[in-house]
Write a protein that holds these residues in place. Sequence first.
Motif, PDB file in Angstrom:
ATOM      1  N   VAL A   2       0.833  -0.714  -0.467  1.00  0.00           N
ATOM      2  CA  VAL A   2       0.062  -0.658  -0.167  1.00  0.00           C
ATOM      3  C   VAL A   2       0.936   1.234  -0.473  1.00  0.00           C
ATOM      4  O   VAL A   2       1.831   1.440   0.666  1.00  0.00           O
ATOM      5  N   GLN A   3       0.927   2.117  -0.689  1.00  0.00           N
ATOM      6  CA  GLN A   3       1.534   3.056  -1.328  1.00  0.00           C
ATOM      7  C   GLN A   3       0.539   4.642  -1.867  1.00  0.00           C
ATOM      8  O   GLN A   3      -0.569   4.226  -2.452  1.00  0.00           O
ATOM      9  N   LEU A   4       1.464   5.620  -1.786  1.00  0.00           N
ATOM     10  CA  LEU A   4       0.856   6.911  -1.389  1.00  0.00           C
ATOM     11  C   LEU A   4       1.925   7.042  -3.034  1.00  0.00           C
ATOM     12  O   LEU A   4       3.318   7.513  -2.837  1.00  0.00           O
ATOM     13  N   VAL A   5       1.416   8.064  -3.955  1.00  0.00           N
ATOM     14  CA  VAL A   5       2.351   8.888  -4.890  1.00  0.00           C
ATOM     15  C   VAL A   5       1.967   9.769  -5.411  1.00  0.00           C
ATOM     16  O   VAL A   5       0.379   9.976  -6.165  1.00  0.00           O
ATOM     17  N   GLU A   6       3.011  10.620  -5.155  1.00  0.00           N
ATOM     18  CA  GLU A   6       2.480  11.986  -5.721  1.00  0.00           C
ATOM     19  C   GLU A   6       2.494  12.762  -7.065  1.00  0.00           C
ATOM     20  O   GLU A   6       3.920  12.037  -7.011  1.00  0.00           O
ATOM     21  N   SER A   7       2.293  13.548  -7.045  1.00  0.00           N
ATOM     22  CA  SER A   7       2.966  14.228  -9.001  1.00  0.00           C
ATOM     23  C   SER A   7       2.375  15.926  -8.941  1.00  0.00           C
ATOM     24  O   SER A   7       1.231  16.045  -7.926  1.00  0.00           O
ATOM     25  N   GLY A   8       2.487  16.285  -9.584  1.00  0.00           N
ATOM     26  CA  GLY A   8       2.607  17.637  -9.992  1.00  0.00           C
ATOM     27  C   GLY A   8       3.092  18.962  -9.340  1.00  0.00           C
ATOM     28  O   GLY A   8       2.913  20.019  -9.673  1.00  0.00           O
ATOM     29  N   GLY A   9       4.297  18.927  -8.556  1.00  0.00           N
ATOM     30  CA  GLY A   9       5.207  19.817  -8.567  1.00  0.00           C
ATOM     31  C   GLY A   9       6.171  19.949  -9.500  1.00  0.00           C
ATOM     32  O   GLY A   9       6.193  19.553  -9.925  1.00  0.00           O
ATOM     33  N   GLY A  10       6.319  21.665  -8.745  1.00  0.00           N
ATOM     34  CA  GLY A  10       7.394  22.292  -9.648  1.00  0.00           C
ATOM     35  C   GLY A  10       7.622  23.783  -9.277  1.00  0.00           C
ATOM     36  O   GLY A  10       7.388  24.240  -8.198  1.00  0.00           O
ATOM     37  N   LEU A  11       8.167  24.572 -10.441  1.00  0.00           N
ATOM     38  CA  LEU A  11       8.548  25.550 -10.399  1.00  0.00           C
ATOM     39  C   LEU A  11       7.129  26.727 -10.516  1.00  0.00           C
ATOM     40  O   LEU A  11       7.043  26.505 -11.990  1.00  0.00           O
ATOM     41  N   VAL A  12       6.830  27.251 -10.398  1.00  0.00           N
ATOM     42  CA  VAL A  12       5.468  28.495 -10.772  1.00  0.00           C
ATOM     43  C   VAL A  12       6.777  30.327  -9.902  1.00  0.00           C
ATOM     44  O   VAL A  12       6.549  29.917  -8.904  1.00  0.00           O
ATOM     45  N   GLN A  13       5.692  30.849 -10.222  1.00  0.00           N
ATOM     46  CA  GLN A  13       5.455  32.420 -10.933  1.00  0.00           C
ATOM     47  C   GLN A  13       4.718  33.072  -9.045  1.00  0.00           C
ATOM     48  O   GLN A  13       3.445  32.216  -9.622  1.00  0.00           O
ATOM     49  N   PRO A  14       4.859  33.513  -8.597  1.00  0.00           N
ATOM     50  CA  PRO A  14       4.117  34.086  -7.558  1.00  0.00           C
ATOM     51  C   PRO A  14       3.169  34.837  -8.605  1.00  0.00           C
ATOM     52  O   PRO A  14       2.546  35.492  -9.220  1.00  0.00           O
ATOM     53  N   GLY A  15       1.457  34.241  -7.805  1.00  0.00           N
ATOM     54  CA  GLY A  15       0.611  34.493  -8.419  1.00  0.00           C
ATOM     55  C   GLY A  15       0.046  33.174  -9.366  1.00  0.00           C
ATOM     56  O   GLY A  15      -1.357  33.283  -9.934  1.00  0.00           O
ATOM     57  N   GLY A  16       1.157  32.325  -9.159  1.00  0.00           N
ATOM     58  CA  GLY A  16       0.597  31.146 -10.651  1.00  0.00           C
ATOM     59  C   GLY A  16      -0.526  30.733  -9.426  1.00  0.00           C
ATOM     60  O   GLY A  16      -0.591  30.462  -8.473  1.00  0.00           O
ATOM     61  N   SER A  17      -0.365  29.192 -10.370  1.00  0.00           N
ATOM     62  CA  SER A  17      -1.184  27.969 -10.170  1.00  0.00           C
ATOM     63  C   SER A  17      -0.637  26.591 -10.265  1.00  0.00           C
ATOM     64  O   SER A  17       0.322  26.801 -11.076  1.00  0.00           O
ATOM     65  N   LEU A  18      -0.937  25.883  -9.274  1.00  0.00           N
ATOM     66  CA  LEU A  18      -0.539  24.268  -9.360  1.00  0.00           C
ATOM     67  C   LEU A  18      -1.444  23.031  -8.891  1.00  0.00           C
ATOM     68  O   LEU A  18      -2.101  23.977  -7.478  1.00  0.00           O
ATOM     69  N   THR A  19      -1.470  22.259  -9.319  1.00  0.00           N
ATOM     70  CA  THR A  19      -2.128  21.572  -9.221  1.00  0.00           C
ATOM     71  C   THR A  19      -1.499  20.181  -9.151  1.00  0.00           C
ATOM     72  O   THR A  19      -0.500  19.686  -9.504  1.00  0.00           O
ATOM     73  N   LEU A  20      -1.514  19.366  -7.257  1.00  0.00           N
ATOM     74  CA  LEU A  20      -0.924  18.249  -6.734  1.00  0.00           C
ATOM     75  C   LEU A  20      -1.720  16.726  -6.845  1.00  0.00           C
ATOM     76  O   LEU A  20      -3.535  17.149  -6.630  1.00  0.00           O
ATOM     77  N   SER A  21      -1.338  16.083  -7.309  1.00  0.00           N
ATOM     78  CA  SER A  21      -2.650  14.741  -7.475  1.00  0.00           C
ATOM     79  C   SER A  21      -1.393  13.596  -6.710  1.00  0.00           C
ATOM     80  O   SER A  21      -0.546  13.471  -6.468  1.00  0.00           O
ATOM     81  N   CYS A  22      -2.661  12.960  -5.541  1.00  0.00           N
ATOM     82  CA  CYS A  22      -1.664  12.063  -5.125  1.00  0.00           C
ATOM     83  C   CYS A  22      -2.869  10.632  -5.171  1.00  0.00           C
ATOM     84  O   CYS A  22      -3.962  11.188  -5.077  1.00  0.00           O
ATOM     85  N   ALA A  23      -1.864   9.777  -5.205  1.00  0.00           N
ATOM     86  CA  ALA A  23      -3.495   8.240  -5.778  1.00  0.00           C
ATOM     87  C   ALA A  23      -2.882   7.115  -5.080  1.00  0.00           C
ATOM     88  O   ALA A  23      -1.679   6.922  -4.601  1.00  0.00           O
ATOM     89  N   ALA A  24      -3.626   6.634  -4.285  1.00  0.00           N
ATOM     90  CA  ALA A  24      -2.967   5.411  -3.209  1.00  0.00           C
ATOM     91  C   ALA A  24      -3.835   4.566  -4.255  1.00  0.00           C
ATOM     92  O   ALA A  24      -4.339   3.753  -4.597  1.00  0.00           O
ATOM     93  N   SER A  25      -2.494   3.454  -3.799  1.00  0.00           N
ATOM     94  CA  SER A  25      -2.139   1.999  -4.178  1.00  0.00           C
ATOM     95  C   SER A  25      -2.389   1.076  -3.336  1.00  0.00           C
ATOM     96  O   SER A  25      -2.063   0.974  -1.976  1.00  0.00           O
ATOM     97  N   GLY A  26      -2.466  -0.250  -3.892  1.00  0.00           N
ATOM     98  CA  GLY A  26      -2.499  -1.551  -3.285  1.00  0.00           C
ATOM     99  C   GLY A  26      -3.959  -1.861  -2.846  1.00  0.00           C
ATOM    100  O   GLY A  26      -4.702  -1.327  -3.054  1.00  0.00           O
TER     101      GLY A  26
END
Length: 120
Positions: A2-26
């Motif tokens: 059983v584990q969690l796997v994240e994605s979606g991080g990175g570099l963004v400028q101030p005022g910008g947007s970003l979406t993170l995802s995390c999927a549980a499996s197992g």
Amino acid sequence: QVQLVESGGGLVQPGGSLTLSCAASGSILSIYIMGWYRQAPGKQRELVATVTSGGNTSYANSVKGRFTIARDNAKNTVYLQMISLKPEASAVYYCYAAVATPNTKYLQLWGQGTLVTVSS
């Protein structure tokens, strides 16, 4: 496993947007709660947002109105949509889940962390 796997991080400028995802499996029977924590350099890990199996959400005061947590129960996935990002949001973001498995009634899981950097 059983584990969690994240994605979606990175570099963004101030005022910008970003979406993170995390999927549980197992072998997961149910997921009680999912959420996101973050840890900035030199600081303690802090709660960002959580969402229960019933869809109830909770947010840290510092992110209310700018971050939105959402959950797809069919996919065992949680999302964190972040808008109007500020440099102080820079941190490693960790996914969290409390789950039930065939062997454990209550198991706490952490993802490996994904780095979010807000900088021009």
